[in-house]
Write a protein that holds these residues in place. Sequence first.
Motif, PDB file in Angstrom:
ATOM      1  N   MET A  52       0.820  -1.208   0.000  1.00 23.51           N
ATOM      2  CA  MET A  52       0.000   0.000   0.000  1.00 23.51           C
ATOM      3  C   MET A  52       0.854   1.257   0.000  1.00 23.51           C
ATOM      4  O   MET A  52       0.469   2.280  -0.579  1.00 23.51           O
ATOM      5  CB  MET A  52      -0.941  -0.022   1.205  1.00 23.51           C
ATOM      6  N   ALA A  53       2.025   1.194   0.617  1.00 27.34           N
ATOM      7  CA  ALA A  53       2.914   2.358   0.625  1.00 27.34           C
ATOM      8  C   ALA A  53       3.411   2.692  -0.771  1.00 27.34           C
ATOM      9  O   ALA A  53       3.868   3.811  -1.015  1.00 27.34           O
ATOM     10  CB  ALA A  53       4.100   2.096   1.555  1.00 27.34           C
ATOM     11  N   ARG A  54       3.332   1.744  -1.693  1.00 26.93           N
ATOM     12  CA  ARG A  54       3.786   1.961  -3.069  1.00 26.93           C
ATOM     13  C   ARG A  54       2.657   2.435  -3.978  1.00 26.93           C
ATOM     14  O   ARG A  54       2.915   2.766  -5.136  1.00 26.93           O
ATOM     15  CB  ARG A  54       4.346   0.649  -3.636  1.00 26.93           C
ATOM     16  N   LEU A  55       1.428   2.445  -3.504  1.00 21.67           N
ATOM     17  CA  LEU A  55       0.287   2.787  -4.342  1.00 21.67           C
ATOM     18  C   LEU A  55       0.052   4.288  -4.336  1.00 21.67           C
ATOM     19  O   LEU A  55       0.359   4.971  -3.348  1.00 21.67           O
ATOM     20  CB  LEU A  55      -0.962   2.057  -3.848  1.00 21.67           C
ATOM     21  N   PRO A  56      -0.510   4.822  -5.411  1.00 25.56           N
ATOM     22  CA  PRO A  56      -0.737   6.274  -5.473  1.00 25.56           C
ATOM     23  C   PRO A  56      -1.678   6.769  -4.393  1.00 25.56           C
ATOM     24  O   PRO A  56      -1.545   7.905  -3.935  1.00 25.56           O
ATOM     25  CB  PRO A  56      -1.323   6.481  -6.875  1.00 25.56           C
ATOM     26  N   ASP A  57      -2.621   5.932  -3.992  1.00 28.44           N
ATOM     27  CA  ASP A  57      -3.547   6.301  -2.923  1.00 28.44           C
ATOM     28  C   ASP A  57      -4.084   5.005  -2.330  1.00 28.44           C
ATOM     29  O   ASP A  57      -4.934   4.362  -2.944  1.00 28.44           O
ATOM     30  CB  ASP A  57      -4.691   7.160  -3.461  1.00 28.44           C
ATOM     31  N   PRO A  58      -3.609   4.603  -1.163  1.00 29.03           N
ATOM     32  CA  PRO A  58      -4.056   3.334  -0.599  1.00 29.03           C
ATOM     33  C   PRO A  58      -5.455   3.371  -0.002  1.00 29.03           C
ATOM     34  O   PRO A  58      -6.009   2.327   0.328  1.00 29.03           O
ATOM     35  CB  PRO A  58      -3.022   3.060   0.495  1.00 29.03           C
ATOM     36  N   ALA A  59      -6.044   4.554   0.141  1.00 34.22           N
ATOM     37  CA  ALA A  59      -7.328   4.661   0.821  1.00 34.22           C
ATOM     38  C   ALA A  59      -8.428   3.782   0.231  1.00 34.22           C
ATOM     39  O   ALA A  59      -9.243   3.240   0.973  1.00 34.22           O
ATOM     40  CB  ALA A  59      -7.778   6.122   0.850  1.00 34.22           C
ATOM     41  N   PRO A  60      -8.512   3.622  -1.105  1.00 31.67           N
ATOM     42  CA  PRO A  60      -9.619   2.804  -1.611  1.00 31.67           C
ATOM     43  C   PRO A  60      -9.502   1.306  -1.331  1.00 31.67           C
ATOM     44  O   PRO A  60     -10.436   0.569  -1.603  1.00 31.67           O
ATOM     45  CB  PRO A  60      -9.567   3.056  -3.135  1.00 31.67           C
ATOM     46  N   VAL A  61      -8.371   0.818  -0.825  1.00 33.88           N
ATOM     47  CA  VAL A  61      -8.264  -0.599  -0.479  1.00 33.88           C
ATOM     48  C   VAL A  61      -9.393  -0.929   0.495  1.00 33.88           C
ATOM     49  O   VAL A  61      -9.578  -0.247   1.505  1.00 33.88           O
ATOM     50  CB  VAL A  61      -6.896  -0.916   0.148  1.00 33.88           C
ATOM     51  N   TYR A  62     -10.147  -1.959   0.187  1.00 34.44           N
ATOM     52  CA  TYR A  62     -11.308  -2.285   1.022  1.00 34.44           C
ATOM     53  C   TYR A  62     -10.869  -2.575   2.449  1.00 34.44           C
ATOM     54  O   TYR A  62      -9.985  -3.385   2.697  1.00 34.44           O
ATOM     55  CB  TYR A  62     -12.058  -3.479   0.435  1.00 34.44           C
TER      56      TYR A  62
ATOM     57  N   ALA B  83      -8.002  -6.682  -0.947  1.00 34.97           N
ATOM     58  CA  ALA B  83      -8.878  -6.474  -2.101  1.00 34.97           C
ATOM     59  C   ALA B  83      -8.849  -5.020  -2.517  1.00 34.97           C
ATOM     60  O   ALA B  83      -8.948  -4.117  -1.680  1.00 34.97           O
ATOM     61  CB  ALA B  83     -10.311  -6.892  -1.769  1.00 34.97           C
ATOM     62  N   VAL B  84      -8.721  -4.794  -3.819  1.00 32.58           N
ATOM     63  CA  VAL B  84      -8.670  -3.436  -4.360  1.00 32.58           C
ATOM     64  C   VAL B  84      -9.794  -3.263  -5.372  1.00 32.58           C
ATOM     65  O   VAL B  84     -10.191  -4.208  -6.045  1.00 32.58           O
ATOM     66  CB  VAL B  84      -7.309  -3.150  -5.021  1.00 32.58           C
ATOM     67  N   PRO B  85     -10.331  -2.044  -5.496  1.00 25.73           N
ATOM     68  CA  PRO B  85     -11.381  -1.788  -6.471  1.00 25.73           C
ATOM     69  C   PRO B  85     -10.786  -1.473  -7.841  1.00 25.73           C
ATOM     70  O   PRO B  85      -9.769  -0.796  -7.953  1.00 25.73           O
ATOM     71  CB  PRO B  85     -12.096  -0.563  -5.891  1.00 25.73           C
ATOM     72  N   THR B  86     -11.429  -1.940  -8.870  1.00 22.92           N
ATOM     73  CA  THR B  86     -10.964  -1.669 -10.234  1.00 22.92           C
ATOM     74  C   THR B  86     -12.160  -1.613 -11.160  1.00 22.92           C
ATOM     75  O   THR B  86     -13.102  -2.402 -11.012  1.00 22.92           O
ATOM     76  CB  THR B  86      -9.973  -2.757 -10.703  1.00 22.92           C
TER      77      THR B  86
ATOM     78  N   ALA C 194       2.886  -3.287  -7.729  1.00 19.37           N
ATOM     79  CA  ALA C 194       2.402  -1.908  -7.666  1.00 19.37           C
ATOM     80  C   ALA C 194       2.465  -1.235  -9.026  1.00 19.37           C
ATOM     81  O   ALA C 194       1.575  -0.450  -9.393  1.00 19.37           O
ATOM     82  CB  ALA C 194       3.211  -1.118  -6.643  1.00 19.37           C
ATOM     83  N   ALA C 195       3.510  -1.537  -9.809  1.00 24.41           N
ATOM     84  CA  ALA C 195       3.650  -0.921 -11.122  1.00 24.41           C
ATOM     85  C   ALA C 195       2.565  -1.378 -12.083  1.00 24.41           C
ATOM     86  O   ALA C 195       2.156  -0.638 -12.978  1.00 24.41           O
ATOM     87  CB  ALA C 195       5.030  -1.245 -11.703  1.00 24.41           C
ATOM     88  N   VAL C 196       2.090  -2.611 -11.892  1.00 28.17           N
ATOM     89  CA  VAL C 196       1.070  -3.158 -12.789  1.00 28.17           C
ATOM     90  C   VAL C 196      -0.297  -2.554 -12.508  1.00 28.17           C
ATOM     91  O   VAL C 196      -1.113  -2.365 -13.416  1.00 28.17           O
ATOM     92  CB  VAL C 196       1.017  -4.697 -12.659  1.00 28.17           C
ATOM     93  N   LEU C 197      -0.563  -2.223 -11.244  1.00 21.98           N
ATOM     94  CA  LEU C 197      -1.862  -1.653 -10.901  1.00 21.98           C
ATOM     95  C   LEU C 197      -1.984  -0.263 -11.504  1.00 21.98           C
ATOM     96  O   LEU C 197      -1.168   0.621 -11.240  1.00 21.98           O
ATOM     97  CB  LEU C 197      -2.030  -1.601  -9.385  1.00 21.98           C
ATOM     98  N   ASP C 198      -2.992  -0.065 -12.322  1.00 22.23           N
ATOM     99  CA  ASP C 198      -3.190   1.193 -13.041  1.00 22.23           C
ATOM    100  C   ASP C 198      -3.639   2.273 -12.066  1.00 22.23           C
ATOM    101  O   ASP C 198      -4.623   2.084 -11.346  1.00 22.23           O
ATOM    102  CB  ASP C 198      -4.251   0.988 -14.129  1.00 22.23           C
ATOM    103  N   PRO C 199      -2.955   3.432 -12.037  1.00 23.85           N
ATOM    104  CA  PRO C 199      -3.411   4.504 -11.141  1.00 23.85           C
ATOM    105  C   PRO C 199      -4.860   4.899 -11.367  1.00 23.85           C
ATOM    106  O   PRO C 199      -5.516   5.385 -10.450  1.00 23.85           O
ATOM    107  CB  PRO C 199      -2.454   5.663 -11.478  1.00 23.85           C
ATOM    108  N   GLU C 200      -5.366   4.695 -12.556  1.00 23.67           N
ATOM    109  CA  GLU C 200      -6.763   5.039 -12.815  1.00 23.67           C
ATOM    110  C   GLU C 200      -7.721   4.137 -12.059  1.00 23.67           C
ATOM    111  O   GLU C 200      -8.902   4.447 -11.902  1.00 23.67           O
ATOM    112  CB  GLU C 200      -7.071   4.973 -14.308  1.00 23.67           C
ATOM    113  N   ASP C 201      -7.209   2.976 -11.602  1.00 17.23           N
ATOM    114  CA  ASP C 201      -8.069   2.094 -10.829  1.00 17.23           C
ATOM    115  C   ASP C 201      -8.432   2.685  -9.471  1.00 17.23           C
ATOM    116  O   ASP C 201      -9.418   2.317  -8.868  1.00 17.23           O
ATOM    117  CB  ASP C 201      -7.368   0.748 -10.588  1.00 17.23           C
ATOM    118  N   TRP C 202      -7.598   3.571  -8.977  1.00 17.38           N
ATOM    119  CA  TRP C 202      -7.835   4.121  -7.649  1.00 17.38           C
ATOM    120  C   TRP C 202      -8.806   5.284  -7.732  1.00 17.38           C
ATOM    121  O   TRP C 202      -8.727   6.138  -8.583  1.00 17.38           O
ATOM    122  CB  TRP C 202      -6.495   4.545  -7.039  1.00 17.38           C
ATOM    123  N   GLY C 203      -9.734   5.260  -6.826  1.00 18.76           N
ATOM    124  CA  GLY C 203     -10.806   6.243  -6.853  1.00 18.76           C
ATOM    125  C   GLY C 203     -12.091   5.691  -7.422  1.00 18.76           C
ATOM    126  O   GLY C 203     -13.065   6.408  -7.594  1.00 18.76           O
ATOM    127  N   THR C 204     -12.129   4.355  -7.691  1.00 19.86           N
ATOM    128  CA  THR C 204     -13.367   3.770  -8.208  1.00 19.86           C
ATOM    129  C   THR C 204     -14.240   3.210  -7.105  1.00 19.86           C
ATOM    130  O   THR C 204     -15.323   2.746  -7.365  1.00 19.86           O
ATOM    131  CB  THR C 204     -13.044   2.642  -9.204  1.00 19.86           C
TER     132      THR C 204
END
Length: 425
Positions: free
Chosen positions: A323-333, A346-349, A413-423
Amino acid sequence: MYPPKSFDIGWPDLAYAMAACGRGGDAGRWAATVERRFGDGGTDGSAHAAQDGTDGSTHAPSGGADRCLATLSVRSALDLALSAAALPRGSEVLMSAVTIPDMWRIVTEHGLVPVPVDLDAGTLLPTAAQWEAAATPRTKAVVVAHLLGTQAPLGPLPELAARHGWLLVEDCAQAYSGPDFRGSPGADMSLFSFGPIKTATALGGAVAVVRDPGLLASMRALHREWPLQGQGDQARRVAKYALLALLTTRPVYTGAVAAAGALGRGRTSGLQDAVGAFAGKDLLPAIRHRPGSALLALLDRRLRAAGTARAVARRAATARRLMARLPDPAPVYGASAPVHTYWLCAVPTPDPAATTARLRSAGFDAARPTTLGAVPAPPGHRQGARTAAHLVRHAVCLPLRPGMPERALDRMAAVLDPEDWGTAP
């Protein structure tokens, strides 16, 4: 290739489990041993402190051997409780809106009406206002589930349930973290699972902490009438999961994925369908058995094992490193739950298929939370369950492992698309 989920059991445990199937034993004595061991678990709260940096005070252990009942599964315990409570047919049972489908099936089998109550994405529990809004004069019980490894206070729910005379059942099947957590003292019953993919798995079995003496006495009486699980059934279960444990070691799983690709199959995943404890069985006849001595002996061994809390803390630390590597860990369930052990991360996408495909191409066989479902609303029910529907449709579970190397976390972390965060809703 990292498999979607590993089995939290070692080869010595599996060897012990198979040997136990060949020995005789008094299931009643083993059950009493398990109940005593679970009820007398440690109370120092150290695992909580390691997991979330707090002193763990939100969950004082509230077990006690005289409050515990060892059952075949959490499903069995819920079935017993509803039978013992004998709620009027047509009564409503408020349920946190995401759980395994068998739980609401059991409710309906008792002639009761499950009513979903939506979740807060941060804690994965309904708010007090949501419980209040969902209640009607027909409400007689509440089943609240701690999801994905979260543990959060029930807040005013126990007082609300006591005021209205509701049966309050706390499902901690995904929340076990070692000997310091025995559920919320305000719940009538807290349920802990040791099924195949759970923490400290015994490949089956459960313990119910029942704080209402009358309810526990009635459940015990009903339980004694159930047939005993056969040793042969347990031996077949141990053999099945020993094979699956072998298949989900990284080298073997990597080879299986490569073989599946060579055969033109998109993925190997029958794994998720194979791990269901009661998959493909007629539910009530399957769960209405007492656990046999071989299962109980293995469960006692797993409860005796040192280091469960430390292993859970390592698992949670790995999730936090990601989570420390993600652009915004807040959306992690569940990210804002007071305790999150990350049984699943679990992450939202917006496009789960595309996300899982990207992760697999990078060596991570991520999976959807297919064992979970959104509780269907009864006809005429107005309250929506938007967060629950979003989680079931959009969540992807990341294949994290305790102690995963930094380079693997960097790659994930690099594979997870930053656009996925905030969904997240």
